[in-house]
Scaffold this active site. Structure first.
Site, PDB file in Angstrom:
ATOM      1  N   GLY B  26      93.648  39.289  42.003  1.00 31.18           N
ATOM      2  CA  GLY B  26      93.776  40.473  41.164  1.00 31.18           C
ATOM      3  C   GLY B  26      92.705  41.515  41.428  1.00 31.18           C
ATOM      4  N   GLY B  30      88.321  43.803  36.583  1.00 32.11           N
ATOM      5  CA  GLY B  30      87.464  42.640  36.778  1.00 32.11           C
ATOM      6  C   GLY B  30      87.306  42.276  38.244  1.00 32.11           C
ATOM      7  CD  GLU B 185      95.166  56.790  25.295  1.00 29.72           C
ATOM      8  OE1 GLU B 185      93.984  57.137  25.289  1.00 29.72           O
ATOM      9  OE2 GLU B 185      95.623  55.942  26.090  1.00 29.72           O
ATOM     10  CG  ASP B 314      93.254  42.237  30.081  1.00 35.79           C
ATOM     11  OD1 ASP B 314      92.139  42.513  29.597  1.00 35.79           O
ATOM     12  OD2 ASP B 314      94.163  43.074  30.215  1.00 35.79           O
ATOM     13  CB  ALA B 331      88.643  48.353  31.189  1.00 34.34           C
TER      14      ALA B 331
END
Lengths: 447, 447
Positions: B26, B30, B185, B314, B331
């Site tokens: 990933g 991170g 948002e 996460d 984040a």
């Protein structure tokens, strides 16, 4: 309307008006300019395009080679004509004209017209070869450019996984068919990627292995320009180590190997098709369509034999002494024809006042990577190299539709120039080969 | 390697090394930070991601609402790590871990590791409701954002064609599920489109008809922030005429009508799913996976019971007195865990020197359209309105990966601010509903 006409299609919803309705098919260079110039106090104007944006096609190759964002070479059509009164845009693919009933048939219904402007442009010509059509990469629309960008980047991601030298080589070979401006520009841009960008991204690969092949059937490059320009382009591409095969033809491509007419075989997964285009004539007026799928028009861009039907730009074949096979398929021709036709129609329908078309060749140009271009101005002045390249940049910035796009493209170019980098090398929608046929058909629908 | 292990998968091609190999799954916040900080003189480092770019997820909603180009919120991973020695990127979707054999299985083959960092992030949680999964629009990846952008613009193109008031209304209704930062948002950005952008593009439509619904199961917005922030967001969204339904749940959506748990029916083609995420845990270590699909880790981010397997961000559930249900999926948590884990591993494997994780909450924020945002800094200072909005812009610009992207985003924002416009309203790949399921599955593949 004739009672005999029974249509299954819904009518496209446009407000009623006392003014005669002009329908324009296609929002390319011609359609766009026509709408800009037509007087909407005299006509109701409806523009149809299968996309909701105008594509600045001369820069497609930069999107395909990760130099520009797709958004920066596209202008939303509704935005362009926000201030135009009595103007209506409909996102629709037209496929058939009924010139007797004066009706356009589209995927969203049918639309009647009083005057019809066919500005449907051109589509890639695969010479009826289904293999090329399914497996080669055309470069006429934004989705094509994004497919090619994904393909190039995916090839290199795959290459790092392979142990077999032959497989690696196949992924790193690129074959371009067609030595016109598009082919030359793509070859130059790939040469730049090879030299400046990819070696930094793929230190595990030996980028010297990347081979770019340009195959052209004629015996020289840039057939539409002077011989000297063709030679200059040849010389510049040689500096990028592009393998140039002029006077040769691609015979077949099975997705893994490109075969030329002299028997030469080039292992490659990527055949880029820049070998020419046909007009994008729709069905319904076939008796006036040429072999290269353009509408035969007179000097007023009128399709003769039909009432109030005009064709402009790539899809129009206007013959003259100078242009025996019709005017060249170039943006300036489309723009000038659109200007004149709008001006003529603005004068009213009495054709005595109408002016015939006369093409003013302001010049042609092609760029070959960093600092290199060839330019011909007014058919006389010719120059190559850095000055031509600056001029190429300047002209393209002036021409592009949106003010905002100019800034974005300019800043991209400045960035790319000083950093020897490309900003946008993302595989956002991976290119999937097996889906290609269906997808391509959808994209190649008539405008 | 155990003889019993028989694999059909090819081995992923990585150069041999004497150093122990760290594999990171990933390239999100991170994974990216971990690779930046890990000492490649001590480890061979391999990063896997299904995309070749890092996505700056906090700005996805701006891509979805035509405010930013997709390319400007994505950073090509190879470019980010161009100068990193002994580092290898492979574009691959990992789906299974074999913690005994120390092997990762991916779509391109298998890869052995000495140390494994699971940084696979989170995926949209549809609560096992297949209808939502097939028909609602998630917003976790760039292709999702582009699908939603196409859908919004296509809806309006369709609406101009309709005579039926009900059909028009259905196309102009937008329902957002989830009142967290993403939902808030998106609602604000749609409110801006309604107020400033779309009326200019679609003069034929009455944009007052466009209705934005925000449905939140809890009784207030921004559950992760203070009550006051939630109230501010509520107040700001009211000013954009957003219909706010708190304490209500979306029960069903058949593609045409959204039904709430109180029986209310909202005709709409577009349900935007921002109702929460699960960890993106892969198969193979199921005994250490929580109900919300995260790996249980200790204070060193180690997945207990397995040798040399770590999870960060996460996908890691690190419980503490303060965070009884694991740290929040934010984040900053991922970045801080990545920093510390890399630092600890750089010290060597003797865990006596290792520091335990302690989250420093530097603040959270959400923006609500033009000039409006809510910000909480160090869990104390709270402010709303213009200052918070400026701060939101500043923080996001500082955080985003690429220098070049900063310039592009900044200039887009300045442009949007002063022109009340959005530059990128293009339907480049039309969103096709019937293909959605297959496509979505491909996109939602584990990292």
């Amino acid at each position: 309307m004739n009672q005999a006409h029974i249509s299954q299609l819904e009518k496209i919803n446009i407000p009623k008006s006392d003014l005669p309705r002009i329908v324009i098919i296609g929002g390319g260079f011609g359609g766009l300019r026509f709408v800009k110039r037509i007087d909407t106090r005299k006509y109701q104007v409806v523009l149809l395009d299968r996309y909701n944006y105008h594509t600045f096609q001369p820069l497609l190759y930069q999107v395909a080679t990760a130099g520009l964002e797709p958004d920066s070479i596209a202008g939303p059509l509704r935005k362009t004509f926000q201030k135009k009164k009595n103007f209506f845009f409909r996102m629709a693919s037209a496929h058939k004209i009924d010139p007797v009933e004066k009706i356009v048939e589209t995927n969203i219904g049918e639309l009647s017209y009083d005057h019809l402007i066919l500005a449907c442009g051109s589509i890639t010509n695969f010479f009826n070869n289904e293999e090329f059509e399914q497996k080669a990469f055309p470069l006429k629309q934004l989705p094509h450019a994004l497919n090619l960008r994904s393909q190039i980047l995916q090839n290199f991601e795959k290459a790092v996984l392979k142990n077999d030298e032959n497989e690696v080589q196949r992924l790193m070979n690129y074959v371009i068919v067609g030595g016109g401006p598009t082919g030359v520009e793509v070859a130059g841009a790939l040469g730049e990627l090879k030299k400046h960008v990819l070696p930094k991204d793929f230190p595990e690969l030996n980028l010297n292995k990347m081979q770019i092949y340009l195959v052209e059937g004629q015996d020289r490059l840039l057939g539409g320009m002077s011989e000297k320009s063709g030679e200059k382009a040849f010389e510049y591409l040689k500096k990028f180590d592009v393998n140039l095969y002029v006077g040769k033809i691609v015979k077949s491509f099975d997705g893994e190997t490109v075969e030329l007419n002299d028997g030469m075989q080039i292992p490659s997964e990527t055949l880029i098709w820049a070998a020419g285009v046909n007009g994008n004539a729709l069905t319904g007026m076939d008796q006036k369509v040429t072999r290269d799928k353009r509408y035969q028009v007179n000097e007023f861009n009128k399709v003769e034999g039909f009432d109030e039907v005009y064709a402009i730009g790539d899809v129009a074949s206007m013959k003259s002494e100078e242009f025996e096979r019709g005017h060249p398929m170039l943006a300036p021709v489309a723009i000038q024809q659109a200007e004149l036709l709008a001006k003529n129609l603005n004068k009213g329908l009495e054709k005595d006042n109408w002016k015939p078309f006369k093409y003013v060749d302001k010049g042609t140009m092609a760029t070959v990577g960093r600092n290199k271009a060839v330019t011909e101005v007014f058919g006389k002045l010719k120059f190559g190299g850095f000055m031509a390249w600056l001029m190429w940049m300047f002209v393209h910035l002036v021409l592009i539709v949106e003010f905002r796009n100019k800034i974005v493209i300019m800043s991209n170019w400045v960035w790319n120039y000083f950093t020897y980098d490309r900003g946008t090398r993302l595989i956002i929608r991976p290119f999937v080969k097996k889906k290609y046929k269906a997808k391509k058909q959808a994209e190649e629908m008539p405008v």
